[in-house]
Design a protein around this motif. Structure first.
Motif, PDB file in Angstrom:
ATOM      1  N   LEU A  16       0.355  -1.558   0.067  1.00  0.00           N
ATOM      2  CA  LEU A  16      -0.465  -0.310   0.290  1.00  0.00           C
ATOM      3  C   LEU A  16       0.777   1.007  -0.117  1.00  0.00           C
ATOM      4  CD1 LEU A  16      -2.730   0.943  -0.187  1.00  0.00           C
ATOM      5  CD2 LEU A  16      -2.516   0.967   2.710  1.00  0.00           C
ATOM      6  N   LEU A  17       1.614   1.288   0.934  1.00  0.00           N
ATOM      7  CA  LEU A  17       2.907   2.568   0.939  1.00  0.00           C
ATOM      8  C   LEU A  17       3.740   2.201  -0.797  1.00  0.00           C
ATOM      9  CD1 LEU A  17       4.595   1.967   4.498  1.00  0.00           C
ATOM     10  CD2 LEU A  17       2.870   3.909   3.828  1.00  0.00           C
ATOM     11  N   CYS A  18       4.273   1.417  -0.850  1.00  0.00           N
ATOM     12  CA  CYS A  18       4.397   1.476  -2.758  1.00  0.00           C
ATOM     13  C   CYS A  18       4.053   2.510  -3.179  1.00  0.00           C
ATOM     14  CB  CYS A  18       4.892   0.012  -2.598  1.00  0.00           C
ATOM     15  SG  CYS A  18       6.692  -0.439  -1.875  1.00  0.00           S
ATOM     16  N   ALA A  19       2.745   1.817  -3.369  1.00  0.00           N
ATOM     17  CA  ALA A  19       1.015   1.906  -4.291  1.00  0.00           C
ATOM     18  C   ALA A  19       1.353   4.097  -4.388  1.00  0.00           C
ATOM     19  CB  ALA A  19      -0.429   1.306  -4.169  1.00  0.00           C
ATOM     20  N   LEU A  20       0.939   4.628  -2.808  1.00  0.00           N
ATOM     21  CA  LEU A  20       1.214   5.687  -2.646  1.00  0.00           C
ATOM     22  C   LEU A  20       2.360   6.216  -3.123  1.00  0.00           C
ATOM     23  CD1 LEU A  20      -0.559   5.312   1.128  1.00  0.00           C
ATOM     24  CD2 LEU A  20      -1.935   5.831  -1.170  1.00  0.00           C
ATOM     25  N   GLY A  21       3.010   6.229  -2.658  1.00  0.00           N
ATOM     26  CA  GLY A  21       4.356   6.781  -3.269  1.00  0.00           C
ATOM     27  C   GLY A  21       4.364   7.104  -4.662  1.00  0.00           C
ATOM     28  N   ALA A  22       4.240   5.279  -5.324  1.00  0.00           N
ATOM     29  CA  ALA A  22       4.147   5.947  -7.176  1.00  0.00           C
ATOM     30  C   ALA A  22       3.349   6.814  -7.230  1.00  0.00           C
ATOM     31  CB  ALA A  22       3.607   4.257  -7.355  1.00  0.00           C
ATOM     32  N   LEU A  23       1.985   7.008  -6.725  1.00  0.00           N
ATOM     33  CA  LEU A  23       1.119   8.093  -7.393  1.00  0.00           C
ATOM     34  C   LEU A  23       1.659   8.814  -6.924  1.00  0.00           C
ATOM     35  CD1 LEU A  23      -2.212   6.085  -5.701  1.00  0.00           C
ATOM     36  CD2 LEU A  23      -1.621   6.235  -7.883  1.00  0.00           C
ATOM     37  N   ALA A  24       2.421   9.312  -5.804  1.00  0.00           N
ATOM     38  CA  ALA A  24       3.315  10.707  -5.775  1.00  0.00           C
ATOM     39  C   ALA A  24       3.437  10.939  -6.407  1.00  0.00           C
ATOM     40  CB  ALA A  24       3.418  11.003  -3.843  1.00  0.00           C
ATOM     41  N   THR A  25       4.622   9.979  -6.674  1.00  0.00           N
ATOM     42  CA  THR A  25       5.685  10.089  -7.848  1.00  0.00           C
ATOM     43  C   THR A  25       4.933  10.958  -9.320  1.00  0.00           C
ATOM     44  OG1 THR A  25       6.898   9.251  -6.225  1.00  0.00           O
ATOM     45  CG2 THR A  25       7.990   9.547  -9.114  1.00  0.00           C
ATOM     46  N   LEU A  26       4.362  10.334  -9.717  1.00  0.00           N
ATOM     47  CA  LEU A  26       3.261  10.673 -10.744  1.00  0.00           C
ATOM     48  C   LEU A  26       2.682  12.155 -10.634  1.00  0.00           C
ATOM     49  CD1 LEU A  26       1.258   6.710 -11.726  1.00  0.00           C
ATOM     50  CD2 LEU A  26       3.453   8.212 -13.112  1.00  0.00           C
ATOM     51  N   TRP A  27       2.099  12.084  -9.707  1.00  0.00           N
ATOM     52  CA  TRP A  27       1.075  12.919  -9.339  1.00  0.00           C
ATOM     53  C   TRP A  27       2.025  14.092  -9.032  1.00  0.00           C
ATOM     54  CZ3 TRP A  27       1.626  17.494  -5.720  1.00  0.00           C
ATOM     55  CH2 TRP A  27       0.535  17.993  -6.411  1.00  0.00           C
ATOM     56  N   TRP A  28       3.536  14.369  -8.401  1.00  0.00           N
ATOM     57  CA  TRP A  28       4.623  14.926  -8.919  1.00  0.00           C
ATOM     58  C   TRP A  28       4.561  15.498 -10.308  1.00  0.00           C
ATOM     59  CZ3 TRP A  28       5.318  19.226  -6.077  1.00  0.00           C
ATOM     60  CH2 TRP A  28       4.494  18.960  -4.850  1.00  0.00           C
ATOM     61  N   ALA A  29       5.220  14.443 -10.285  1.00  0.00           N
ATOM     62  CA  ALA A  29       5.871  13.928 -11.813  1.00  0.00           C
ATOM     63  C   ALA A  29       4.783  15.013 -12.997  1.00  0.00           C
ATOM     64  CB  ALA A  29       5.599  12.594 -13.300  1.00  0.00           C
ATOM     65  N   TRP A  30       4.110  15.196 -13.146  1.00  0.00           N
ATOM     66  CA  TRP A  30       2.635  15.200 -13.572  1.00  0.00           C
ATOM     67  C   TRP A  30       2.678  17.055 -13.494  1.00  0.00           C
ATOM     68  CZ3 TRP A  30      -0.429  15.339 -17.663  1.00  0.00           C
ATOM     69  CH2 TRP A  30      -1.061  16.281 -17.774  1.00  0.00           C
ATOM     70  N   ARG A  31       3.050  17.229 -12.050  1.00  0.00           N
ATOM     71  CA  ARG A  31       2.619  18.820 -11.983  1.00  0.00           C
ATOM     72  C   ARG A  31       3.886  19.524 -12.879  1.00  0.00           C
ATOM     73  NH1 ARG A  31       0.339  20.912  -7.220  1.00  0.00           N
ATOM     74  NH2 ARG A  31       1.646  22.855  -7.772  1.00  0.00           N
ATOM     75  N   LEU A  38       3.391  21.839 -20.737  1.00  0.00           N
ATOM     76  CA  LEU A  38       1.548  21.810 -21.638  1.00  0.00           C
ATOM     77  C   LEU A  38       1.606  23.205 -20.616  1.00  0.00           C
ATOM     78  CD1 LEU A  38       1.241  19.025 -20.006  1.00  0.00           C
ATOM     79  CD2 LEU A  38       1.922  18.813 -22.553  1.00  0.00           C
ATOM     80  N   ARG A  39       1.839  23.682 -19.845  1.00  0.00           N
ATOM     81  CA  ARG A  39       0.797  24.910 -19.417  1.00  0.00           C
ATOM     82  C   ARG A  39       1.609  26.267 -20.709  1.00  0.00           C
ATOM     83  NH1 ARG A  39       1.353  27.581 -14.144  1.00  0.00           N
ATOM     84  NH2 ARG A  39       0.975  24.881 -13.231  1.00  0.00           N
ATOM     85  N   PRO A  40       3.093  25.643 -19.925  1.00  0.00           N
ATOM     86  CA  PRO A  40       3.401  26.919 -21.200  1.00  0.00           C
ATOM     87  C   PRO A  40       3.282  27.311 -22.491  1.00  0.00           C
ATOM     88  CG  PRO A  40       5.643  26.781 -19.958  1.00  0.00           C
ATOM     89  CD  PRO A  40       3.568  24.981 -19.592  1.00  0.00           C
ATOM     90  N   ARG A  41       2.933  25.819 -23.032  1.00  0.00           N
ATOM     91  CA  ARG A  41       2.848  25.913 -24.695  1.00  0.00           C
ATOM     92  C   ARG A  41       2.131  26.427 -25.026  1.00  0.00           C
ATOM     93  NH1 ARG A  41       6.021  23.994 -28.079  1.00  0.00           N
ATOM     94  NH2 ARG A  41       8.463  23.100 -27.412  1.00  0.00           N
ATOM     95  N   ARG A  42       0.397  25.806 -23.695  1.00  0.00           N
ATOM     96  CA  ARG A  42      -1.079  26.168 -24.246  1.00  0.00           C
ATOM     97  C   ARG A  42      -0.684  27.527 -23.842  1.00  0.00           C
ATOM     98  NH1 ARG A  42      -1.517  22.289 -20.151  1.00  0.00           N
ATOM     99  NH2 ARG A  42      -2.230  23.453 -18.199  1.00  0.00           N
ATOM    100  N   LEU A  43      -1.081  28.897 -22.652  1.00  0.00           N
ATOM    101  CA  LEU A  43      -0.509  29.946 -22.598  1.00  0.00           C
ATOM    102  C   LEU A  43      -0.095  30.787 -23.933  1.00  0.00           C
ATOM    103  CD1 LEU A  43      -1.361  32.445 -21.197  1.00  0.00           C
ATOM    104  CD2 LEU A  43       1.061  32.126 -20.000  1.00  0.00           C
ATOM    105  N   GLY A  44       0.917  30.421 -24.701  1.00  0.00           N
ATOM    106  CA  GLY A  44       1.831  30.920 -25.620  1.00  0.00           C
ATOM    107  C   GLY A  44       0.644  30.926 -26.981  1.00  0.00           C
TER     108      GLY A  44
END
Length: 527
Positions: A16-31, A38-44
């Motif tokens: 469970l902890l590994c799964a949560l860690g993986a989700l957190a890593t994915l979330w930060w990677a997405w951010r 993505l955001r600079p290109r949309r804004l441009g």
């Protein structure tokens, strides 16, 4: 079988902890991906669809590489002695972008959209800040607070309250009380120069460090009166701090840079602590003297404390409007804003009057007609028309602050384009001050007569002189700075003729203010 079940139960929480860690890593990677790609290109795309021209975003640093390259190339060689085109040297990236893409154009500092605005009308709209749409850049404010958490960094009601109190301290009638401090510091400068003159009546002096010392002394004496020696130490620390903050701001696009334990960051924080402790000690001593009726409130600290007390009484509050920490922040800001800006104004004025001796003669004739050889007084200084014209033209050609930055705090429409929150606006003062469409084809010439009828009639799109900012947040100390500059210049003109030394190299250099990179060597001849 029991052993297998036990192992399974132990493994479950770790899974469970590994799964949560993986989700957190994915979330930060997405951010991170969204912020940096993505955001600079949309804004441009959204801004270009509305007709805004400019550069396209390049991952990950945007235009920073070109910004650094152009800046290094511009500073590699000095300017021709007769040239005043400081925008080409101090803001080469902004000037090149304006020439290529127009007066309002898009650039990128890392993933941050940065809109360069070179139109006086839009300048004024941003700086007037109606409805609180624009404010100081939050990323820069987090660094500038290390230099001074004062009026320029405040927003909303806190800014209104502080501005009201500080306006009282800088009222012209209050500034009259400080004129003896101005005169005393200028007299010490003149005596030092006179004593250094040789038997032939001529002496070469680098006036840049001389004026730095002068304005530091003026701030120390006019701010603290009898605590002059302590004030001098604060000036030295704040001068170093200004350079440190400039270095830190160049790296602000690196996340969390200011929190890293680098030598620069440690030194900056140590300076901030020492200045704060020195100022708190001075404030406590002054407050104690005021309670005992032993204090004369003819300096800025006394006026601030006096006005702060009256403000609290009038509002019926048991607590002071400005805390000790607030007053510390305002005094730190005074050192930064009140010393370097006046020092560079005096330095470039001496340089330009050396280049144009006919204007030096006109200014001296006016000073001698008004004061003779007597010490300048308040009423006479207010009648110096030629000297005022000269100072305004120097401030146009060599503005102490090259560029102002603002950030959109909410979705806002400007010049027919809608910008989302977070977009920053670069207001290149030097480019506006050197724009022929605003000032005429003689924009690059030193012509004080353009201000003969005042600032409002000097430019086509008026007003377009932004050396002290504009709007409700215009520099509260501008009268202080101009009074000090007129006092010093008048006393120098009374005693000396001056010309550029052959050793002088014309190299305006943008640090915290526009400074002479290799000094300002002037030959003085005693009158």
């Amino acid at each position: 079988m029991a052993t297998v079940d036990g192992a399974s139960q132990l493994a479950h929480p770790w899974s469970l902890l590994c799964a949560l860690g993986a989700l957190a890593t994915l979330w930060w990677a997405w951010r991170a991906l969204d912020r940096a790609w993505l955001r600079p290109r949309r804004l441009g795309r959204a801004l270009r669809a509305q007709g805004l021209r400019g550069t396209s975003y390049r991952f990950p640093s945007g235009d920073m590489r070109e910004f650094v390259r152009l800046g290094a190339a511009a500073l590699a060689v000095p300017m021709p002695p007769s040239s005043h085109a400081v925008a080409q040297r101090a803001l080469p990236f902004d000037l090149a972008a304006i020439k290529q893409h127009g007066n309002v154009c898009l650039s990128w500092f890392g993933p941050e959209a940065r809109v360069i605005v070179n139109e006086p009308k839009l300048f004024r709209e941003i700086l007037s800040n109606k409805n609180g749409r624009f404010g100081k850049q939050k990323s820069i404010l987090s660094i500038q607070i290390l230099l001074a958490d004062g009026l320029t960094s405040h927003q909303g009601e806190k800014w209104v309250a502080h501005r009201r109190i500080i306006n009282h301290a800088f009222h012209l009638e209050k500034l009259k009380r400080m004129l003896p401090a101005f005169a005393a510091c200028c007299s010490e400068l003149i005596r030092r120069w006179q004593d250094s003159v040789g038997a032939d009546g001529v002496q070469e002096i680098d006036v840049w460090p001389e004026f730095q010392n002068l304005t530091g002394d003026v701030i120390s004496r006019s701010a603290f009166g009898s605590s002059f020696s302590e004030g001098r130490r604060i000036f030295e620390l704040q001068s170093e701090q200004a350079q440190n903050v400039v270095q830190m701001s160049r790296a602000m696009h690196f996340p969390c840079y200011r929190f890293l334990p680098t030598k620069l960051n440690r030194r900056t924080k140590a300076n901030a602590r020492e200045v704060a402790e020195l100022l708190k000690g001075i404030i406590k001593k002054r407050e104690s003297a005021m309670k005992d009726g032993r204090a004369e409130n003819d300096d800025l600290l006394g006026l601030l404390l006096e006005t702060n007390t009256k403000e609290s009484q009038e509002t019926g509050s048991s607590k002071p409007t400005m805390t000790t920490e607030d007053i510390v922040g305002e005094l730190k800001l005074l050192y930064f804003a009140g010393s370097d800006t006046t020092a560079v104004l005096l330095t470039w004025t001496m340089v330009l009057l050396s280049m144009y001796p006919e204007w030096q003669d006109r200014a001296r004739e006016e000073v001698l007609r008004v004061f003779g050889k007597n010490s300048p007084d308040f009423e006479g200084i207010n009648h110096l028309k030629v000297v005022t014209m000269i100072l305004h033209e120097v401030l146009r050609l060599y503005p102490p602050i090259m560029l102002l930055g603002r950030e959109a705090y909410e979705e806002t429409e400007l010049g027919g384009i809608t910008y989302p929150p977070g977009v920053t606006f670069a207001l290149p003062i030097a480019c506006i001050h050197h724009d022929p469409d605003v000032w005429g084809e003689d924009v690059g010439e030193f012509k004080p007569e353009r201000f003969a009828e005042g600032v409002s009639k000097a430019s086509k799109d008026s007003p377009a002189l932004f050396h002290f900012g504009w709007g409700p947040r215009v520099c509260v100390g501008q009268s202080f700075a101009l009074l000090e500059a007129k006092m010093a210049l008048s006393m120098i003109l009374q005693q000396f003729l001056f010309e550029l030394s052959p050793s002088y190299t014309h190299s305006p250099f943008p640090v915290s203010t526009l400074q002479p990179q290799h000094g300002a060597q002037i030959k003085l001849t005693k009158i």
